[in-house]
Write an enzyme that holds these catalytic residues in place. Structure first.
Site, PDB file in Angstrom:
ATOM      1  CG  ASP A   1      -7.501  -5.660   4.718  1.00  0.00           C
ATOM      2  OD1 ASP A   1      -7.108  -5.992   5.841  1.00  0.00           O
ATOM      3  OD2 ASP A   1      -7.463  -4.490   4.294  1.00  0.00           O
TER       4      ASP A   1
ATOM      5  CD  GLU B   1      -9.870  -1.336   7.785  1.00  0.00           C
ATOM      6  OE1 GLU B   1      -8.967  -1.968   8.360  1.00  0.00           O
ATOM      7  OE2 GLU B   1      -9.704  -0.745   6.704  1.00  0.00           O
TER       8      GLU B   1
ATOM      9  CD  GLU C   1      -2.980  -1.260   2.179  1.00  0.00           C
ATOM     10  OE1 GLU C   1      -2.744  -0.769   3.286  1.00  0.00           O
ATOM     11  OE2 GLU C   1      -4.071  -1.781   1.875  1.00  0.00           O
TER      12      GLU C   1
HETATM   13  O1  GCW Z   1      -7.030  -3.009   6.283  1.00  0.00           O
HETATM   14  C1  GCW Z   1      -6.106  -2.186   5.664  1.00  0.00           C
HETATM   15  C2  GCW Z   1      -6.404  -0.845   6.225  1.00  0.00           C
HETATM   16  C3  GCW Z   1      -5.224   0.074   6.274  1.00  0.00           C
HETATM   17  C4  GCW Z   1      -4.070  -0.644   6.948  1.00  0.00           C
HETATM   18  C5  GCW Z   1      -3.745  -1.884   6.140  1.00  0.00           C
HETATM   19  C6  GCW Z   1      -2.643  -2.715   6.782  1.00  0.00           C
HETATM   20  C7  GCW Z   1      -2.416   0.231   8.411  1.00  0.00           C
HETATM   21  O2  GCW Z   1      -7.467  -0.286   5.494  1.00  0.00           O
HETATM   22  O3  GCW Z   1      -5.612   1.203   6.990  1.00  0.00           O
HETATM   23  O4  GCW Z   1      -2.951   0.174   7.134  1.00  0.00           O
HETATM   24  O5  GCW Z   1      -4.867  -2.712   6.051  1.00  0.00           O
HETATM   25  O6  GCW Z   1      -2.969  -3.696   7.436  1.00  0.00           O
HETATM   26  O7  GCW Z   1      -1.485  -2.404   6.631  1.00  0.00           O
END
Ligand code: GCW
Length: 667
Positions: A353, A381, A274
Site C-alpha cells: 500500500d 499518505e 477494507e
Molecule cells: O492506503 C489505504 C488508505 C485508505 C484508503 C485505502 C484504499 C480510500 O489508508 O484510506 O481508502 O488505502 O486505497 O482504498
C-alpha cells in the site's frame, strides 16, 4: 502573494527580454482557427491570457487565412485523437491536433515553452500520449473532508452539498488539463451513505454541472459507487450480482444516469476491501460482480473500473501463513480473461500500500487477458503527508521502468500499462489526488511538483525525473540559474532522504496507527492489517520466499522470482521485504543491516539539514509567502526526521544490543 501560490506552474510571469518578446509577437501575432467549440475556446482563452501576462499583448483571432504571419490552428482528422504537432516558422505556423482536446494540449505545450523562454522559431514537434487514460481519483467525501487529504478540505463538497465555489473546480480542471489529465473521479472510493446517492436525482443535476466544467478541459468525469447501492438506495435485500432484481436495479440506474449525464465515463468500484461491501458476501467472485455492472453500463459506452486492493484486513497477527502481499494476485489472477471488455482492473503499484519502497505488483505482467490501470498515490499518505518535502517521480520512474519479463526481457511496466503488450482496449494510469482547498492547492508548495510531474510522466513515461523537475522549476520559480541549481539539489534526492530516516530496506510501515504519520515501529505489529516487520533480538524482515516463507516470490516471472528468492541476489533496498535476516547480515554495500540502519538514519537527518540551507539561500528569489510556507514545513520535517531517527535507532539498538561503529548518540 497568495495568488502566486494559487497559480502553481501557470505563473505566466512577465518576460522582459526584448528580442524574445519580439520573436513571440512575430510568431503568434494572429491566430487563425476554423473550428470552434468550448474546448477550443478554452485553448484560445489560455493563449490570450498567457501571452497577455508574459508578453503584454493579446493575439488577434481570425477565422480565415490571411496573407500575413500567423499561427493556424486546426483539427486534422487523420491524426490520432490526442496527437498534436506544432511547427513554427516566421512565414506560416501550424498547430494541428486530432481533436479539440489535442489542440488544448498543444496550446498548453506552447505556453509551457514560452514560460521557460525556449526558442520557438523553427520548432517542430509531434506529441502522442503514451497512455490513453490519464486519470485522477479524488478521495473527497461529501461532508467536505478528504480521506488522506493533506491540503485542506474538499474543493467539491461542503456539508453534504456540492460546493458553491464553481470557479475553484474550473481552476482545478484547467491545472489538470495543462498537464494532460483526461479523466477524474470526484468522490472517494469508500462510498458512504450520502455519497451512495450521487447516482440518484438528489445529486445528479450537480454531477452534470461538474461534468460540464471538466468537459470544457477535455476531462471525462467518473463516479465511485457503492457496491451495496441496491440495498442502500434501492430498497432491495441483496446486492448479489446474479440476482435479477439487482441486475435490473443497475440497468435502471445506468439508464437514468446517462440520461442526465451523457458524458459520464463510468463507475469506479472498491469492493470487498477494507470493510466495503462486494460480491464475496453472496459467494460470487469479482468477475461476476464487475461484469454485472459492465452489462448495465455497456449500452452507454460506460466503463467499470474495478480495484484490486482486496485483502484480508482482519487477519490474526499470529497467523504466519497469510501474507497480505499475495492477496491481489491470488484474488485476480485466476480470473484473468473473464472480465467484460468495458471492465478495467485498477492495480496499486505495489502489493502492499503505497509505501516508501515496495516491489512492483506482480499482477502487472501477470494478467494477460484483462484490461488494467496502474494506480499511484500523489497524496503523500506514507511519504510525509505533504509536511515533508518528497519528490515522487523518481519512485514512479522505477515502477514504470521495472522489467516484468512477462514476454521476455524488456517487458517493462510502462509498456504493459500503456496497453501495447497485451493489446488491451482500455489502458492507462490513475493516481490519488493530493489537492484540497488550501490556497496553494497542495499544502506543501513543493508538492505541486508531484501533481505536475504525474501528468507529465504518464503522458510521456520516457521523460526523466530531472527533465520534469526542471521544467516545473522554471515555470513555477523562474529561470535564474541559482534557483534552478538549488531547487534541483533539493528535490532530486528527497525521496531517498525520506527513505533514509524512515522505514529501512523495503520493510515499510512502522507508522502510527490510523493516521499513518510519524514513527511507531510496533504500531501495526500486533494488529489485523497484515503489515509486520517481525523484528526480534536476532534480526528482522518478512520471509516471502517459496523455500521457507509465504511463497509470494512465486507470483513473479522466473527471472524476478529467482532474483528475489535468493538473499544473495535480492536488491538491498528490498531485502527486508523478501527476507528475514540477522542484524549482522552483510548487504551488497558491505555494511551490516544494523549499521546500515544507523548510518542511513543519521544521514537522512543531515540531508534534511542541507535541504534547509539550500532553501534558506533561495529567500530573495521568490515572494515571501511561498518561501516562508516551505520553510515552516522544512522546520517541522527536520524535527520529525529526528524523531524517526532516534526512535528507529534506539529501538534496533535495544533489540540487537549491537553498538554503532561510530559511537553516535543512540538513546
Ligand atoms: O492506503 C489505504 C488508505 C485508505 C484508503 C485505502 C484504499 C480510500 O489508508 O484510506 O481508502 O488505502 O486505497 O482504498
Amino acid at each position: 502573494d497568495q495568488l502566486t501560490s494559487y497559480r502553481a506552474w501557470l505563473q505566466y510571469n512577465p518576460i522582459n527580454q526584448q528580442d524574445y518578446r519580439e520573436e513571440i509577437m512575430h510568431l503568434l501575432s494572429t491566430i487563425c482557427v476554423k473550428d470552434r467549440n468550448e474546448v477550443i475556446d478554452r485553448a484560445l482563452d489560455e493563449l490570450s491570457f498567457g501571452l497577455d501576462q508574459m508578453i503584454g499583448y493579446k493575439p488577434a483571432v481570425v477565422r480565415n487565412e490571411e496573407d500575413r504571419s500567423m499561427l493556424i490552428i486546426m483539427i486534422d482528422p487523420t491524426y490520432k485523437a490526442e496527437m498534436y504537432t506544432i511547427n513554427l516558422n516566421s512565414e506560416k505556423s501550424m498547430l494541428r491536433g486530432g481533436s479539440s482536446r489535442a489542440i488544448l494540449y498543444g496550446v498548453f505545450h506552447l505556453l509551457r515553452l514560452i514560460q521557460q523562454q525556449s526558442k520557438l522559431t523553427g520548432l517542430s514537434i509531434k506529441e502522442v500520449p503514451k497512455n490513453a487514460i490519464r486519470m485522477i481519483n479524488q478521495w473527497d467525501d461529501m461532508n467536505g473532508s478528504v480521506e488522506r487529504g493533506y491540503a485542506g478540505e474538499s474543493i467539491f463538497y461542503k456539508d453534504y452539498q456540492f460546493s458553491k465555489d464553481r470557479q475553484r473546480i474550473y481552476d482545478y480542471a484547467r491545472l489538470l488539463s495543462s498537464v494532460g489529465i483526461n479523466a477524474i473521479t470526484i468522490n472517494n472510493v469508500n462510498v458512504h451513505q450520502i455519497e451512495s446517492k450521487l447516482i440518484t436525482d438528489t445529486y445528479l443535476a450537480e454531477v452534470k454541472q461538474t461534468s460540464d466544467i471538466f468537459n470544457q478541459f477535455g476531462i471525462t468525469l467518473f463516479l465511485s459507487i457503492n457496491y451495496a447501492a441496491p440495498i442502500e438506495i434501492g430498497g432491495l435485500d441483496s446486492a448479489d450480482p446474479l440476482d435479477p432484481k439487482v441486475r435490473a436495479f443497475w440497468k435502471d440506474i445506468a439508464q437514468h444516469v446517462y440520461e442526465v449525464v451523457p458524458n459520464l465515463g463510468g463507475f469506479l468500484v472498491k469492493a470487498d476491501s477494507e470493510n466495503r461491501p462486494g460480491p464475496f458476501t453472496y459467494g460470487r467472485n469479482h468477475a461476476e460482480g464487475a461484469n454485472m455492472l459492465a452489462e448495465a453500463m455497456e449500452p452507454y459506452g460506460g466503463k467499470v473500473i474495478w480495484r484490486c486492493f482486496v485483502y484480508n484486513c482482519k487477519q490474526d497477527w499470529r497467523d504466519r501463513t497469510t501474507d497480505r502481499a499475495r492477496a491481489a494476485y491470488d484474488h485476480f489472477m485466476p480470473l484473468d480473461g473473464s472480465f467484460n471488455d468495458n471492465v478495467v482492473l485498477q492495480i496499486k503499484n505495489g502489493p502492499m500500500d503505497f509505501q516508501v519502497r515496495e516491489p512492483v505488483s506482480p499482477l502487472i505482467g501477470g494478467l494477460e487477458k484483462t484490461n488494467q490501470f496502474l494506480e499511484f498515490q500523489i497524496a503523500q499518505e506514507y511519504l510525509g503527508q505533504q509536511r515533508h518535502l518528497v519528490y515522487l517521480i523518481p519512485q514512479w520512474k522505477e515502477v514504470l521502468e521495472f522489467d516484468t519479463f512477462a514476454k521476455g526481457e524488456g517487458t517493462t511496466v510502462k509498456q504493459i500499462v500503456s496497453g501495447d503488450v497485451f493489446d488491451n482496449n482500455i489502458s492507462g494510469i490513475v493516481a490519488v489526488s493530493n489537492i484540497g482547498n488550501d490556497y496553494n492547492w497542495t499544502g506543501h508548495t513543493i508538492a505541486q511538483l508531484n501533481l505536475y510531474g504525474y501528468g507529465r510522466l504518464i503522458w510521456n513515461p520516457d521523460l526523466t525525473a530531472e527533465e520534469i523537475a526542471l521544467e516545473w522549476i522554471k515555470q513555477t520559480f523562474g529561470n535564474h540559474p541559482t534557483v534552478i541549481k538549488l531547487l534541483m539539489e533539493i528535490v532530486m534526492p528527497s525521496w531517498e532522504t525520506y527513505e533514509n530516516y524512515t522505514s529501512p530496506l523495503g520493510i515499510g510501515w512502522m507508522v502510527n496507527v490510523n493516521h499513518h504519520y510519524g514513527p511507531n515501529i510496533d504500531g501495526y505489529e500486533y494488529m489485523a492489517w497484515g503489515t509486520y516487520h517481525f523484528a526480534d533480538r536476532n534480526g528482522l524482515g518478512v520471509d516471502r520466499t517459496q523455500e521457507t516463507g509465504t511463497g509470494y516470490t512465486s507470483q513473479y516471472h522466473q527471472e524476478n522470482q529467482s532474483l528475489y528468492e535468493q538473499v544473495e541476489t535480492c536488491p538491498d533496498e528490498l531485502l527486508l521485504f523478501f527476507h528475514h535476516v540477522p542484524y549482522t547480515h552483510k548487504l551488497k554495500s558491505g555494511k551490516t543491516v544494523i549499521q546500515h540502519i544507523y548510518d542511513t538514519h543519521f544521514q537522512g537527518v543531515e540531508q534534511v539539514q542541507s535541504m534547509m540551507e539550500k532553501w534558506e539561500a533561495l529567500s530573495s528569489f521568490m515572494d515571501a509567502k511561498r518561501h516562508q510556507d516551505v520553510q515552516e514545513r522544512l522546520n517541522h520535517q527536520l524535527e520529525n526526521a529526528k524523531e524517526w531517527r532516534d526512535i528507529i535507532n534506539t529501538y534496533f539498538y535495544r533489540k540487537s544490543g549491537i553498538a554503532d561503529r561510530h559511537n553516535r548518540t543512540i538513546y
